[in-house]
Design an enzyme around this catalytic site. Structure first.
Site, PDB file in Angstrom:
ATOM      1  N   GLY A 192       0.780  -1.240   0.000  1.00 45.46           N
ATOM      2  CA  GLY A 192       0.000   0.000   0.000  1.00 45.46           C
ATOM      3  C   GLY A 192       0.807   1.284   0.000  1.00 45.46           C
ATOM      4  N   GLU A 215       4.001   4.197   6.380  1.00 46.70           N
ATOM      5  CA  GLU A 215       2.752   3.480   6.081  1.00 46.70           C
ATOM      6  C   GLU A 215       1.837   4.353   5.232  1.00 46.70           C
ATOM      7  OE1 GLU A 215       1.351   0.760   6.045  1.00 46.70           O
ATOM      8  OE2 GLU A 215       1.596  -0.467   7.830  1.00 46.70           O
ATOM      9  N   ASP A 216       1.008   3.731   4.417  1.00 42.16           N
ATOM     10  CA  ASP A 216      -0.004   4.498   3.676  1.00 42.16           C
ATOM     11  C   ASP A 216      -1.169   4.867   4.582  1.00 42.16           C
ATOM     12  OD1 ASP A 216      -0.399   1.705   3.729  1.00 42.16           O
ATOM     13  OD2 ASP A 216      -1.902   1.815   2.157  1.00 42.16           O
ATOM     14  N   ASP A 276      -5.066   2.229  10.482  1.00 39.20           N
ATOM     15  CA  ASP A 276      -6.505   2.061  10.655  1.00 39.20           C
ATOM     16  C   ASP A 276      -6.716   1.574  12.096  1.00 39.20           C
ATOM     17  OD1 ASP A 276      -9.159   1.303  10.338  1.00 39.20           O
ATOM     18  OD2 ASP A 276      -8.885   0.369   8.409  1.00 39.20           O
ATOM     19  N   LYS A 314      -6.644   6.941  10.235  1.00 35.74           N
ATOM     20  CA  LYS A 314      -8.094   6.727  10.401  1.00 35.74           C
ATOM     21  C   LYS A 314      -8.336   6.414  11.875  1.00 35.74           C
ATOM     22  CE  LYS A 314     -10.494   4.367   7.064  1.00 35.74           C
ATOM     23  NZ  LYS A 314     -11.024   3.145   6.411  1.00 35.74           N
ATOM     24  N   ARG A 342      -5.199   0.688  -6.863  1.00 29.82           N
ATOM     25  CA  ARG A 342      -4.000   1.256  -6.220  1.00 29.82           C
ATOM     26  C   ARG A 342      -3.412   2.378  -7.069  1.00 29.82           C
ATOM     27  NH1 ARG A 342      -2.247  -2.163  -2.004  1.00 29.82           N
ATOM     28  NH2 ARG A 342      -2.591  -4.369  -2.324  1.00 29.82           N
TER      29      ARG A 342
HETATM   30  C1  PRP Z   1      -3.027  -1.810   4.939  1.00 33.65           C
HETATM   31  C2  PRP Z   1      -2.031  -0.693   5.195  1.00 33.65           C
HETATM   32  C3  PRP Z   1      -1.526  -1.000   6.568  1.00 33.65           C
HETATM   33  C4  PRP Z   1      -2.684  -1.723   7.226  1.00 33.65           C
HETATM   34  C5  PRP Z   1      -3.382  -0.804   8.159  1.00 33.65           C
HETATM   35  O1  PRP Z   1      -2.337  -2.888   4.410  1.00 33.65           O
HETATM   36  O2  PRP Z   1      -0.987  -0.675   4.232  1.00 33.65           O
HETATM   37  O3  PRP Z   1      -0.366  -1.819   6.527  1.00 33.65           O
HETATM   38  O4  PRP Z   1      -3.588  -2.121   6.197  1.00 33.65           O
HETATM   39  O5  PRP Z   1      -4.444  -1.456   8.803  1.00 33.65           O
HETATM   40  P1  PRP Z   1      -4.520  -1.611  10.373  1.00 33.65           P
HETATM   41  O6  PRP Z   1      -4.071  -0.324  11.012  1.00 33.65           O
HETATM   42  O7  PRP Z   1      -5.980  -1.891  10.628  1.00 33.65           O
HETATM   43  O8  PRP Z   1      -3.665  -2.766  10.787  1.00 33.65           O
HETATM   44  P2  PRP Z   1      -3.061  -4.171   3.799  1.00 33.65           P
HETATM   45  O9  PRP Z   1      -2.968  -5.273   4.820  1.00 33.65           O
HETATM   46  O10 PRP Z   1      -4.426  -3.810   3.302  1.00 33.65           O
HETATM   47  O11 PRP Z   1      -2.135  -4.621   2.633  1.00 33.65           O
HETATM   48  P3  PRP Z   1      -1.573  -3.766   1.389  1.00 33.65           P
HETATM   49  O12 PRP Z   1      -0.598  -2.772   1.979  1.00 33.65           O
HETATM   50  O13 PRP Z   1      -0.900  -4.771   0.530  1.00 33.65           O
HETATM   51  O14 PRP Z   1      -2.744  -3.082   0.731  1.00 33.65           O
END
Ligand code: PRP
Length: 186
Positions: free
Chosen positions: A44, A99-100, A103, A131, A166
């Site tokens: 991400g 990080e992107d 959450d 978020k 993406r």
């Molecule tokens: C996303 C994002 C973070 C994580 C955040 O990755 O890049 O690593 O979710 O979520 P959290 O705070 O609830 O743990 P994802 O697992 O969707 O994989 P990706 O980066 O390959 O899209």
């Protein structure tokens, strides 16, 4: 790029560019003269990492980790499977996790525990999107944040819906009726 699944553009390309440039300047200032290692997690953060680091004007190294998918059953403890570990040694280095989105914070919390165990001189987090409405892990050392975002399903600039979208240059919101019609597996 127009796509029917998007109901709204939350952050335009220009808004993202301006904010990323400001973050890059702040980080460059704070880490000047230090041994900076930027660590990121696939996939991400790819565009954010690429833009952020290109806008920074200090020497730095970059390394990547990969973890098992969010949709792959991340447990309540945030424990995820490490699919690819770092190549770099962290001992005594100034490590910035990029990080992107943060959450629930469980992924970052897990990663920080893993990184801290390797004796860095300093460990901090930079996230483009925060978020907070869904936060479970409340004590993350988020030193740099781009935008606080509402609890909506966001895609673009690295963020995906079932691995798609993406590559949108902006951050958009997936339409509710689209999500209802095709519920995500998580
Ligand atoms: C996303 C994002 C973070 C994580 C955040 O990755 O890049 O690593 O979710 O979520 P959290 O705070 O609830 O743990 P994802 O697992 O969707 O994989 P990706 O980066 O390959 O899209």
């Amino acid at each position: 790029m127009v796509t029917p699944e998007i109901s709204q553009v939350l952050l335009t390309e220009e808004q993202i560019r301006v904010r990323v440039r400001a973050l890059a300047a702040e980080i460059s200032h704070d880490y000047a003269g230090r041994d900076l290692l930027v660590v990121s997690v696939l996939k991400g953060a790819l565009y954010f990492l690429a833009d952020l680091t290109r806008m920074m004007d200090i020497p730095l190294a970059i390394d990547f980790m990969a973890i098992s998918s969010y949709r792959g059953g991340k447990g309540p403890s945030g424990a995820v499977r490490l699919v690819k570990d770092l190549d770099e040694d962290l001992t005594g280095r100034h490590v910035l996790l990029v990080e992107d989105i943060i959450d629930t914070g469980l992924t970052a919390s897990y990663l920080l525990r893993s990184l801290q165990a390797r004796d860095p001189a300093d460990l901090a987090v930079c996230t483009l999107l925060d978020k907070t409405a869904r936060r479970i892990a409340h004590t993350l050392p988020i030193r740099y944040r781009g935008f606080e975002v509402p609890d909506l399903f966001l895609v673009g600039y690295g963020l995906d819906y079932r691995q798609f979208h993406r590559n949108l240059p902006y951050i958009g919101v997936i339409r509710d009726d689209f999500l209802r019609r095709e519920p995500a597996s998580s």
